[in-house]
Design a protein around this motif. Structure first.
Motif, PDB file in Angstrom:
ATOM      1  N   SER A  23       0.806  -1.224   0.000  1.00  0.00           N
ATOM      2  CA  SER A  23       0.000   0.000   0.000  1.00  0.00           C
ATOM      3  C   SER A  23       0.838   1.273   0.000  1.00  0.00           C
ATOM      4  N   SER A  24       2.157   1.141  -0.057  1.00  0.00           N
ATOM      5  CA  SER A  24       3.040   2.310   0.062  1.00  0.00           C
ATOM      6  C   SER A  24       2.954   3.227  -1.149  1.00  0.00           C
ATOM      7  N   GLU A  25       3.270   4.483  -0.908  1.00  0.00           N
ATOM      8  CA  GLU A  25       3.468   5.426  -1.994  1.00  0.00           C
ATOM      9  C   GLU A  25       4.909   5.302  -2.489  1.00  0.00           C
ATOM     10  N   VAL A  26       5.097   5.481  -3.791  1.00  0.00           N
ATOM     11  CA  VAL A  26       6.395   5.257  -4.421  1.00  0.00           C
ATOM     12  C   VAL A  26       6.949   6.573  -4.948  1.00  0.00           C
ATOM     13  N   TYR A  27       8.236   6.787  -4.747  1.00  0.00           N
ATOM     14  CA  TYR A  27       8.933   7.970  -5.252  1.00  0.00           C
ATOM     15  C   TYR A  27      10.172   7.508  -6.013  1.00  0.00           C
ATOM     16  N   ARG A  28      10.249   7.866  -7.276  1.00  0.00           N
ATOM     17  CA  ARG A  28      11.485   7.624  -8.030  1.00  0.00           C
ATOM     18  C   ARG A  28      12.425   8.799  -7.780  1.00  0.00           C
ATOM     19  N   ILE A  29      13.528   8.548  -7.112  1.00  0.00           N
ATOM     20  CA  ILE A  29      14.466   9.616  -6.775  1.00  0.00           C
ATOM     21  C   ILE A  29      15.522   9.777  -7.860  1.00  0.00           C
TER      22      ILE A  29
END
Length: 723
Positions: free
Chosen positions: A615-621
């Motif tokens: 359920s996590s939110e994803v961030y492409r860094i």
């Protein structure tokens, strides 16, 4: 929830952070706006006010200032004054179609053979009637408010004589063309979803799949954005298609400064005939808007998939037998693998290709979905019971849409195969595709999959699809693909209804059908056969632009990798597979004891964090431009997450990057730790200054606190609010 306002001929559709507006003028549906939310009261000022006749422009007979080429429309037809690409092309006698506004209906009943969202907050059907033939064109708009997603599709109802459909897109979006780029996801088997950017200038860019599948070569996902938009800044419009066959998009920049985006089924060689009284419904086109870059657009799409397409299921941590034994399987090997899997904490063992018919290679037996008694003399039911008794669920591989020429099914029913005996045969992998437009074939497919659950005890089915189409029925051209997946969806829908707890994995030689259409009926998708960490990190980041971790199945496999012959450590393989649906396909009976212990700890850790990851939110860094693949997850309450780093290539005397974290809770103090890293700081420090990693190996000399991140090396760190 009321997401729709209709007033003064204006249709205003809103989501939490965006709005979409069009008006009806002179019977035409004119597009006005799509973007960040603005008040309904101001929409009227966006209508174009022209008083000068444009040279060469065509216009309605009663208004020479109304130029078709300069207006934005919700759909367009050829030969009606608009010289841009048409979204719809219909032929009935010699009279062109001319659809005129006929009314609207709020929250209409929707009965479509194509997959539609499981739920949505509001919907509207806007109808247009053709003056010459009496046929209807219905435009549907569905709203998922919190996800910032709008779903669009078209329906044609033929009330005239026989009509042929030559093009029928799901959506047309007209917008200003100023400073825009198109982002698409290309590739091939083993290197799916490679991100590509195309700066849009005058002309048409066309992109799609023409193999009958949504395809590894060209995923239906794409974005239109500001040229300088990045992961965390700039306007981004995201699009996808709930469809599993050939598709296409076109992006056309016009001489008058407009941009037309058309999204839908493949139009090349489309010949679809409707008799009077019949209708045709396009697949759902999915749209989202972000004012904060690609990361936010991706999270909108992730929320939509989890909420309305493929809700999160707790998928068991599985051991798959494919790369462990390939076709060389038997009862003893399955039991040995199961014993080790149980000891390591696995929850399911998936028996892959080779368990049925006379299947010892890929030239035979597809369609004969009965256990091979030479390999399993006591039957699969007994094997399933053995698995269950040691705490494992049973999974079984099947390729139900295929048939081998060397099979009992073919010998008894050669007409089931999609082929043409009057011309040279086209074969892939020694197999043919079954004709899913045939009701008898669909029954065979459904019964075959049902047998796995009812007779063999499977609670998990790996549904594979391993070849492209050829020799399709010429009478419909590429329209055959539409009818094919219509049949496929009906079978999947029936199986979902009959076996609500059965988990179906969507597999198609990797990313061959990794799409929202299959996601509607399957719990997870196999993104690529390539499991090497260096390759897989790139593939998984590409997938993350449109699909959530909860749908993306990741496996640890052998080293050297069977697809790349590239070596990797068990740690790097585990790190790379951790953020997604976690599994293994390797012969764990041949692992050393210390490797098994390391794997067991990883399985235990994953099971503890599985719900959070899904359920996590994803961030492409970092997405590879600097030689790194860096992805961060964060729980909804911003209390915990993970940070994954892949270094693609090592150079001596270089430092690891300073990593600015995302999605943290302001004022909170966080600890980032694991695999040689342990740092504590406030959210503002991690977000604004960044995470400074310990020194990496420099090419000579190494202290105990030095990291060793070289070619294809990874880190997987835990992020957690300090207790």
């Amino acid at each position: 929830m009321n997401c729709l306002t209709v007033e003064k001929s204006i249709f205003y559709i809103e989501t939490a952070r965006s709005c979409y507006a069009f008006s009806v003028e002179k019977g035409y549906a004119e597009h006005l706006y799509y973007g960040a939310k603005i008040p309904f009261s101001d929409i009227d000022v966006l209508k174009e006010k022209r008083s000068v006749i444009l040279v060469n422009a065509l216009y309605p007979a009663d208004d020479p200032t109304y130029s078709f080429d300069c207006k934005g429309f919700e759909f367009s037809m050829p030969c009606r004054g608009d010289s841009r690409s048409a979204s719809l092309c219909l032929v009935c006698d010699d009279i062109p179609f001319d659809f005129v506004y006929d009314g609207y209906e709020v929250n209409p009943a929707i009965d479509s053979p194509m997959p539609v969202p499981l739920k949505y907050d509001s919907a509207v059907k806007v109808s247009f009637k053709d003056m010459a033939h009496g046929s209807m064109l219905n435009l549907y708009y569905l709203v998922c408010y919190d996800c910032d997603v709008i779903i669009r599709f078209c329906e044609f109802v033929n009330n005239g004589e026989r009509t042929e459909i030559l093009k029928f897109a799901s959506s047309q979006t007209d917008m200003p063309a100023t400073n825009k780029k198109l982002t698409t996801f290309h590739g091939a088997w083993g290197r799916e979803t490679e991100k590509r950017e195309q700066f849009l200038t005058t002309g048409i860019y066309r992109h799609g799949s023409f193999s009958g599948m949504s395809s590894a070569e060209c995923n239906p996902l794409f974005f239109v954005s500001d040229c300088d938009a990045g992961e965390n800044h700039g306007e981004v419009f995201g699009f996808n298609l709930m469809y599993s066959a050939s598709h296409e998009i076109s992006a056309e920049v016009t001489p008058y400064g407009g941009l037309r985006i058309i999204n839908g089924i493949q139009s090349e060689n489309l010949r679809y005939t409707l008799e009077k009284g019949e209708n045709f419904i396009a697949p759902c086109s999915v749209m989202t808007y972000s004012a904060c870059g690609f990361n936010k657009a991706s999270r909108n799409l992730h929320d939509f998939v989890r909420c309305a397409v493929s809700p999160i299921k707790e998928i068991p941590v599985m051991l798959n037998t494919w790369e462990a034994v390939y076709f060389d399987m038997n009862e003893d090997k399955m039991k040995s693998l199961a014993d080790k899997a149980s000891q390591c904490g696995f929850e399911c063992l998936v028996i892959d290709d080779g368990w049925f018919g006379e299947r010892n290679d890929d030239t035979t037996s597809l369609g004969d979905w009965y256990e091979n008694k030479k390999k399993f003399p006591h039957g699969l039911k007994e094997i399933s019971s053995y698995f269950n008794n040691i705490g494992l669920k049973t999974g079984i591989w099947i390729e139900p849409e295929m048939i081998s020429e060397n099979s009992n099914l073919y010998r008894n029913n050669p007409e089931f195969a999609l082929k043409c005996d009057e011309i040279r045969h086209v074969v892939g992998r020694g197999q043919y595709i079954l004709d899913m437009t045939d009701e008898k074939v669909r029954k065979h497919v459904e019964d075959s999959v049902a047998r796995l659950a009812e007779e063999y005890g499977a609670s998990y089915v790996k549904w594979d699809f391993n070849r492209r189409f050829a020799d399709i029925k010429a009478s419909k051209g590429s329209g055959y693909y539409y009818d094919y997946v219509k049949g496929l969806y009906s079978v999947l829908k029936n199986l979902n209804r009959r076996f609500p707890s059965l988990i179906i994995e969507n597999c198609a030689s990797g990313g061959g059908r990794f799409d929202l259409g299959m996601a509607r009926y399957t719990a997870c998708g196999w993104a690529s056969d390539n499991t090497n960490p260096l390759s897989r990190a790139k593939i998984q980041q590409g997938v993350s632009y449109g699909y959530p971790l909860s749908f993306t199945l990741n496996h640890i496999a052998e080293s050297p990798g069977h697809q790349t012959v590239r070596t990797s450590t068990l740690k790097d393989r585990i790190n790379t597979a951790y953020l997604g649906v976690f599994g293994v396909q390797a012969d764990i009976t041949k692992m050393k004891e210390e490797e098994l212990e390391f794997l067991a700890k990883a399985v235990d850790s994953y099971k503890k964090h599985r719900c959070e990851i899904m359920s996590s939110e994803v961030y492409r860094i970092s997405a590879g431009n600097d030689g790194y693949r860096i992805t961060q997850t964060m729980s909804r309450n911003a209390e915990s997450g993970f940070l994954y780093l892949m270094r693609e290539k090592f150079d001596t005397v270089t430092q690891l990057p300073v990593i600015r974290l995302r999605g943290l809770k302001k004022g909170a103090e966080y600890r980032v730790y694991g695999q040689g890293v342990d740092v504590i700081a406030y959210a503002e420090t991690f977000e604004n200054a960044g995470l400074v990693l310990p020194q990496n190996y420099q090419g000579a000399g190494r202290e105990k606190d030095t990291l060793m991140i070289t070619d294809g090396g990874t880190l997987l760190l835990r992020i957690k609010i300090k207790e």
